[in-house]
Design a protein around this motif. Structure first.
Motif, PDB file in Angstrom:
ATOM      1  N   ALA A  27     -35.274  21.085  14.632  1.00 14.00           N
ATOM      2  CA  ALA A  27     -35.650  22.493  14.793  1.00 14.00           C
ATOM      3  C   ALA A  27     -35.438  22.952  16.233  1.00 14.00           C
ATOM      4  O   ALA A  27     -34.966  24.069  16.480  1.00 14.00           O
ATOM      5  CB  ALA A  27     -37.106  22.702  14.364  1.00 14.00           C
ATOM      6  N   ILE A  28     -35.779  22.095  17.185  1.00 11.10           N
ATOM      7  CA  ILE A  28     -35.567  22.430  18.599  1.00 11.10           C
ATOM      8  C   ILE A  28     -34.081  22.646  18.865  1.00 11.10           C
ATOM      9  O   ILE A  28     -33.697  23.565  19.590  1.00 11.10           O
ATOM     10  CB  ILE A  28     -36.145  21.339  19.522  1.00 11.10           C
ATOM     11  CG1 ILE A  28     -37.676  21.357  19.463  1.00 11.10           C
ATOM     12  CG2 ILE A  28     -35.660  21.513  20.953  1.00 11.10           C
ATOM     13  CD1 ILE A  28     -38.341  20.158  20.125  1.00 11.10           C
ATOM     14  N   ALA A  29     -33.244  21.820  18.263  1.00 10.61           N
ATOM     15  CA  ALA A  29     -31.800  21.941  18.456  1.00 10.61           C
ATOM     16  C   ALA A  29     -31.262  23.271  17.921  1.00 10.61           C
ATOM     17  O   ALA A  29     -30.177  23.699  18.320  1.00 10.61           O
ATOM     18  CB  ALA A  29     -31.074  20.770  17.789  1.00 10.61           C
ATOM     19  N   GLN A  30     -32.034  23.948  17.065  1.00 10.20           N
ATOM     20  CA  GLN A  30     -31.601  25.238  16.513  1.00 10.20           C
ATOM     21  C   GLN A  30     -32.146  26.429  17.283  1.00 10.20           C
ATOM     22  O   GLN A  30     -31.792  27.568  16.983  1.00 10.20           O
ATOM     23  CB  GLN A  30     -32.030  25.335  15.041  1.00 10.20           C
ATOM     24  CG  GLN A  30     -31.414  24.268  14.146  1.00 10.20           C
ATOM     25  CD  GLN A  30     -29.894  24.244  14.224  1.00 10.20           C
ATOM     26  OE1 GLN A  30     -29.243  25.277  14.135  1.00 10.20           O
ATOM     27  NE2 GLN A  30     -29.330  23.061  14.405  1.00 10.20           N
ATOM     28  N   THR A  31     -32.995  26.187  18.287  1.00  7.91           N
ATOM     29  CA  THR A  31     -33.562  27.310  19.035  1.00  7.91           C
ATOM     30  C   THR A  31     -32.487  27.971  19.898  1.00  7.91           C
ATOM     31  O   THR A  31     -31.538  27.320  20.333  1.00  7.91           O
ATOM     32  CB  THR A  31     -34.720  26.858  19.953  1.00  7.91           C
ATOM     33  OG1 THR A  31     -34.223  25.950  20.933  1.00  7.91           O
ATOM     34  CG2 THR A  31     -35.854  26.233  19.153  1.00  7.91           C
TER      35      THR A  31
END
Length: 133
Positions: A27-31
């Motif tokens: 999810a962090i990689a999609q921010t």
């Protein structure tokens, strides 16, 4: 017939926590902050002038560190390293990268706070492996 032992339950819970950690990483990689960081990092890597300035700065920094260890570092050496760093940071592509890095760090700090709150500890401080008094 299956008998779940306490150890099995703990292993299952640990596996679930690790699964959630992986999902958090994804999810962090999609921010937007992470995406911008990756884009600007790639732009710096693709920019010949930036790479030249990075190499120059790293060389001067290494020379300064060696001189400092041997007690031969001068104020002029410090100024050379600082000037090289300023030249590097003055490049628009590097400025964008540093801003993206700062934005990502702010996002990660906010996430750290959210993780730490229910634990009643600062998660990032505890992950360093050092004991607190």
């Amino acid at each position: 017939m299956s008998i779940e032992t306490e150890a099995d339950g703990e292993a299952t819970e640990l596996a679930r926590v690790e699964e959630l950690a992986g999902e958090l990483g994804e999810a962090i990689a999609q921010t937007p902050e992470y995406q911008k960081f990756e884009e600007t990092k790639q732009a710096v890597e693709d920019d010949d002038e930036a790479q030249e300035k990075v190499e120059e700065f790293e060389q001067l920094r290494q020379e300064f560190m060696l001189a400092r260890q041997t007690g031969e570092a001068t104020q002029e050496d410090v100024k050379k390293v600082q000037q090289a760093q300023q030249e590097l940071h003055s490049l628009p592509v590097m400025d964008e990268y540093l801003q993206a890095q700062e934005d990502l760090e702010a996002r990660l700090e906010a996430l750290n706070d959210a993780i730490s709150e229910p634990l009643a500890v600062d998660f990032s401080d505890q992950s360093s492996g050092c004991c607190e008094d």
